[in-house]
Design an enzyme around this catalytic site. Structure first.
Site, PDB file in Angstrom:
ATOM      1  CD  GLU A  53      22.431  11.424  33.077  1.00 24.35           C
ATOM      2  OE1 GLU A  53      22.026  10.341  33.750  1.00 24.35           O
ATOM      3  OE2 GLU A  53      22.099  11.657  32.229  1.00 24.35           O
ATOM      4  CB  CYS A  81      21.886   5.002  30.764  1.00 22.40           C
ATOM      5  SG  CYS A  81      22.693   5.941  29.868  1.00 22.40           S
TER       6      CYS A  81
END
Length: 149
Positions: A53, A81
């Protein structure tokens, strides 16, 4: 369209798998065009922030010429996360499509929900379960293979 774009994110996850990285892939789409891709590179780069990401967000920011990724959708194979959810929130991505949940670190609703906190000045439209089986199975296969070594 979500499945088509998730297939592209899954191809990024396969790249990570092939170099013995945790198989997570991400893409960023802006106005119907893929503008950035990324896959996990932590082990390869020895960088704890080299998540799929983060890599995709950096590339998308370069492409658009700014840090605000307005009118963008991110497709990612595993629920982000805390670090990645924070980066998604801070980059003002409008929409996030997730393949499978992360029951240990998922911060988009599974363990905690950073993307829909009324105390923040932005929230992200979130969708789970696109190509869920494929996204979950590549992770299972990877960790099984890792344990066998």
């Amino acid at each position: 369209m979500d499945e088509m774009y998730m297939e592209l994110a899954f191809k990024e996850a396969e790249k990570a798998f092939n170099i013995l990285e945790v198989p997570v892939g991400a893409i960023v789409v802006h106005n119907g065009k893929v503008i950035a891709t990324g896959y996990n590179m932590r082990e390869t780069t020895k960088d704890p922030t080299a998540h799929a990401e983060i890599i995709a967000i950096k590339k998308a920011s370069e492409y658009l010429g700014g840090w605000r990724l307005l009118d963008c959708t991110m497709y990612v194979t595993l629920e982000p996360c805390p670090m990645c959810a924070g980066a998604i929130l801070n980059s003002r991505i409008d929409r996030l499509v997730i393949g499978t949940k992360d029951y240990k670190m998922g911060c988009c609703g599974t363990v905690v929900d950073l993307l829909h906190n009324n105390n923040f000045n932005h929230s992200v439209d979130t969708k789970f379960g696109v190509l869920e089986t494929e996204c979950r199975e590549i992770l299972k296969t990877f960790f099984k293979k890792l344990r066998q070594k």
